[in-house]
Motif scaffolding. Structure first.
Motif, PDB file in Angstrom:
ATOM      1  N   ASP A   1      11.068  25.619  -7.654  1.00 22.73           N
ATOM      2  CA  ASP A   1      11.667  26.746  -8.433  1.00 22.73           C
ATOM      3  C   ASP A   1      11.772  26.674  -9.764  1.00 22.73           C
ATOM      4  N   PRO A   2      10.886  27.811 -10.455  1.00 19.44           N
ATOM      5  CA  PRO A   2      10.977  27.665 -11.995  1.00 19.44           C
ATOM      6  C   PRO A   2      12.152  28.060 -12.715  1.00 19.44           C
ATOM      7  N   GLN A   3      13.206  28.374 -11.857  1.00 18.75           N
ATOM      8  CA  GLN A   3      14.721  28.526 -12.427  1.00 18.75           C
ATOM      9  C   GLN A   3      15.349  27.083 -12.529  1.00 18.75           C
ATOM     10  N   LEU A   4      14.739  26.194 -11.931  1.00 17.69           N
ATOM     11  CA  LEU A   4      15.515  24.770 -11.584  1.00 17.69           C
ATOM     12  C   LEU A   4      14.675  23.738 -12.241  1.00 17.69           C
ATOM     13  N   THR A   5      14.054  24.019 -13.307  1.00 17.97           N
ATOM     14  CA  THR A   5      12.895  23.032 -13.866  1.00 17.97           C
ATOM     15  C   THR A   5      13.631  21.510 -14.395  1.00 17.97           C
ATOM     16  N   ASP A   6      14.903  21.822 -14.851  1.00 19.71           N
ATOM     17  CA  ASP A   6      16.051  20.909 -15.123  1.00 19.71           C
ATOM     18  C   ASP A   6      16.659  20.198 -14.277  1.00 19.71           C
ATOM     19  N   VAL A   7      16.677  20.578 -12.940  1.00 24.12           N
ATOM     20  CA  VAL A   7      17.395  19.991 -11.908  1.00 24.12           C
ATOM     21  C   VAL A   7      16.463  18.855 -11.622  1.00 24.12           C
ATOM     22  N   ARG A   8      17.225  17.511 -11.286  1.00 23.01           N
ATOM     23  CA  ARG A   8      16.280  16.374 -10.932  1.00 23.01           C
ATOM     24  C   ARG A   8      17.289  16.068  -9.683  1.00 23.01           C
ATOM     25  N   VAL A   9      16.360  15.449  -8.596  1.00 25.08           N
ATOM     26  CA  VAL A   9      16.993  15.277  -7.129  1.00 25.08           C
ATOM     27  C   VAL A   9      16.547  13.658  -6.912  1.00 25.08           C
ATOM     28  N   ILE A  10      17.711  12.985  -6.382  1.00 23.89           N
ATOM     29  CA  ILE A  10      17.692  11.801  -5.932  1.00 23.89           C
ATOM     30  C   ILE A  10      17.855  11.888  -4.529  1.00 23.89           C
ATOM     31  N   VAL A  11      16.910  11.235  -3.766  1.00 25.35           N
ATOM     32  CA  VAL A  11      17.155  11.433  -2.229  1.00 25.35           C
ATOM     33  C   VAL A  11      17.938  10.288  -1.658  1.00 25.35           C
ATOM     34  N   LEU A  12      18.798  10.472  -0.845  1.00 25.21           N
ATOM     35  CA  LEU A  12      19.563   9.238  -0.378  1.00 25.21           C
ATOM     36  C   LEU A  12      19.189   9.158   1.126  1.00 25.21           C
ATOM     37  N   THR A  13      18.774   7.804   1.541  1.00 25.62           N
ATOM     38  CA  THR A  13      18.555   7.883   3.025  1.00 25.62           C
ATOM     39  C   THR A  13      18.756   6.279   3.517  1.00 25.62           C
ATOM     40  N   THR A  14      18.726   6.159   4.838  1.00 23.03           N
ATOM     41  CA  THR A  14      18.896   4.882   5.386  1.00 23.03           C
ATOM     42  C   THR A  14      17.736   4.430   6.159  1.00 23.03           C
ATOM     43  N   PHE A  15      16.494   5.238   5.908  1.00 25.15           N
ATOM     44  CA  PHE A  15      15.022   5.109   6.686  1.00 25.15           C
ATOM     45  C   PHE A  15      14.020   4.880   5.465  1.00 25.15           C
ATOM     46  N   ASP A  16      13.200   3.873   5.697  1.00 23.29           N
ATOM     47  CA  ASP A  16      12.461   3.366   4.468  1.00 23.29           C
ATOM     48  C   ASP A  16      11.222   4.388   4.861  1.00 23.29           C
ATOM     49  N   GLU A  17      10.930   4.793   6.018  1.00 21.07           N
ATOM     50  CA  GLU A  17      10.025   5.870   6.058  1.00 21.07           C
ATOM     51  C   GLU A  17      10.183   7.021   5.665  1.00 21.07           C
ATOM     52  N   ASP A  18      11.228   7.601   4.987  1.00 20.49           N
ATOM     53  CA  ASP A  18      11.271   8.771   4.480  1.00 20.49           C
ATOM     54  C   ASP A  18      10.874   8.678   2.949  1.00 20.49           C
ATOM     55  N   ILE A  19      10.630   7.755   2.441  1.00 24.95           N
ATOM     56  CA  ILE A  19      10.607   7.484   1.007  1.00 24.95           C
ATOM     57  C   ILE A  19       9.353   7.977   0.580  1.00 24.95           C
ATOM     58  N   LEU A  20       7.992   7.943   1.365  1.00 24.90           N
ATOM     59  CA  LEU A  20       6.883   8.392   0.868  1.00 24.90           C
ATOM     60  C   LEU A  20       7.080  10.081   1.046  1.00 24.90           C
ATOM     61  N   ALA A  21       7.564  10.907   1.881  1.00 26.67           N
ATOM     62  CA  ALA A  21       7.948  12.260   1.887  1.00 26.67           C
ATOM     63  C   ALA A  21       8.723  12.659   0.936  1.00 26.67           C
ATOM     64  N   ALA A  22       9.707  11.846   0.353  1.00 26.98           N
ATOM     65  CA  ALA A  22      10.454  12.112  -0.792  1.00 26.98           C
ATOM     66  C   ALA A  22       9.796  12.433  -2.031  1.00 26.98           C
ATOM     67  N   ILE A  23       8.857  11.117  -2.235  1.00 20.87           N
ATOM     68  CA  ILE A  23       8.011  11.224  -3.243  1.00 20.87           C
ATOM     69  C   ILE A  23       7.263  12.480  -3.611  1.00 20.87           C
ATOM     70  N   ARG A  24       6.505  12.860  -2.391  1.00 20.87           N
ATOM     71  CA  ARG A  24       5.606  13.833  -2.255  1.00 20.87           C
ATOM     72  C   ARG A  24       6.289  15.364  -2.350  1.00 20.87           C
ATOM     73  N   ALA A  25       7.636  15.222  -2.215  1.00 22.60           N
ATOM     74  CA  ALA A  25       8.398  16.479  -2.345  1.00 22.60           C
ATOM     75  C   ALA A  25       8.466  16.622  -3.895  1.00 22.60           C
ATOM     76  N   GLY A  26       8.660  15.743  -4.510  1.00 23.51           N
ATOM     77  CA  GLY A  26       8.923  15.739  -6.129  1.00 23.51           C
ATOM     78  C   GLY A  26      10.182  15.064  -6.276  1.00 23.51           C
TER      79      GLY A  26
END
Length: 233
Positions: free
Chosen positions: A72-97
């Motif tokens: 979203d070009p309106q949210l360029t200053d918003v940063r996301v930290i993904v919280l998970t209990t599953f290691d396998e979600d890490i790659l998907a989180a990085i790919r998503a940005g």
């Protein structure tokens, strides 16, 4: 004051995160949501500095919600930290940005430190950490190699990208390629722009996804750097 939004489908988790995040007085929870779709609405309305995003939620999961925030070009200053209990979600989180990821059993002080780091525009995932993660998930990457990701890069830029993918700092890249740290930094900045990557962690992913480096090769070369050259080398 760092403004954050909590997105998690468990109210008890959100209550605990709020209490832990606000403990030092420099972080304020300005909004909460119980699913990704509602989280997107709140983020677009409040434009916080950081979003703490669960992954496995109803309506819209955290990976998809993160990808929409990043795009979203309106949210360029918003940063996301993904919280998970599953290691396998890490790659998907990085790919998503995502700007980083945390496991839900993170220590309270580390949670607050992570929020401050990401709010300051830094990536929570150091390249060396990302390399370790991708090494564990190498089989997933091996099935989706896309060499066309490197189209438009010069030979030198590919060299620099490969070294970023191996977890090297700008100083280490400069030493490896006989460049000054400032020149190495310029190449990395150019790669971020050309590949439309938010941070170095995303460059690491792209180095793997393009087939420029492989998990096994990165692990061997990383071990060699830690151990130093052989006697007489």
């Amino acid at each position: 004051m760092i403004r954050i939004v909590l997105v998690d489908d468990q109210e008890l988790v959100r209550t605990g995160l709020r209490s832990l995040a606000e403990r030092d007085g420099d972080i304020e929870v300005v909004g909460e949501a119980a699913d990704g779709r509602e989280g997107l609405r709140i983020v677009r309305e409040l434009r916080p500095d950081v979003v703490l995003m669960d992954i496995r939620m109803p309506q819209l999961d955290g990976i998809a919600a993160t990808a929409q925030i990043v795009a979203d070009p309106q949210l360029t200053d918003v940063r996301v930290i993904v919280l998970t209990t599953f290691d396998e979600d890490i790659l998907a989180a990085i790919r998503a940005g995502a700007g980083g990821y945390l496991l839900k059993d993170v220590e309270p002080a580390d949670l607050r430190s992570a929020i401050r780091v990401v709010a300051g525009g830094e990536s929570l995932l150091a390249p060396s950490v990302t390399t370790t993660v991708l090494g564990r998930l190498g089989t997933h990457l091996a099935t989706s190699v896309r060499p066309e990701l490197l189209d438009g890069l010069t030979a030198r830029e590919r060299d620099v990208l490969a070294l970023v993918g191996r977890g090297m700092s700008n100083n280490e890249i400069g030493a490896e390629l006989f460049l000054s740290p400032a020149t190495a930094r310029t190449y990395v900045s150019r790669l971020l722009a050309k590949l439309r990557a938010r941070d170095r962690s995303r460059l690491v992913v792209l180095a793997y996804e393009s087939g420029l480096i492989t998990p096994g090769r990165a692990a061997r070369e990383g071990a060699g750097r830690r151990q130093g050259p052989e006697p007489g080398a």
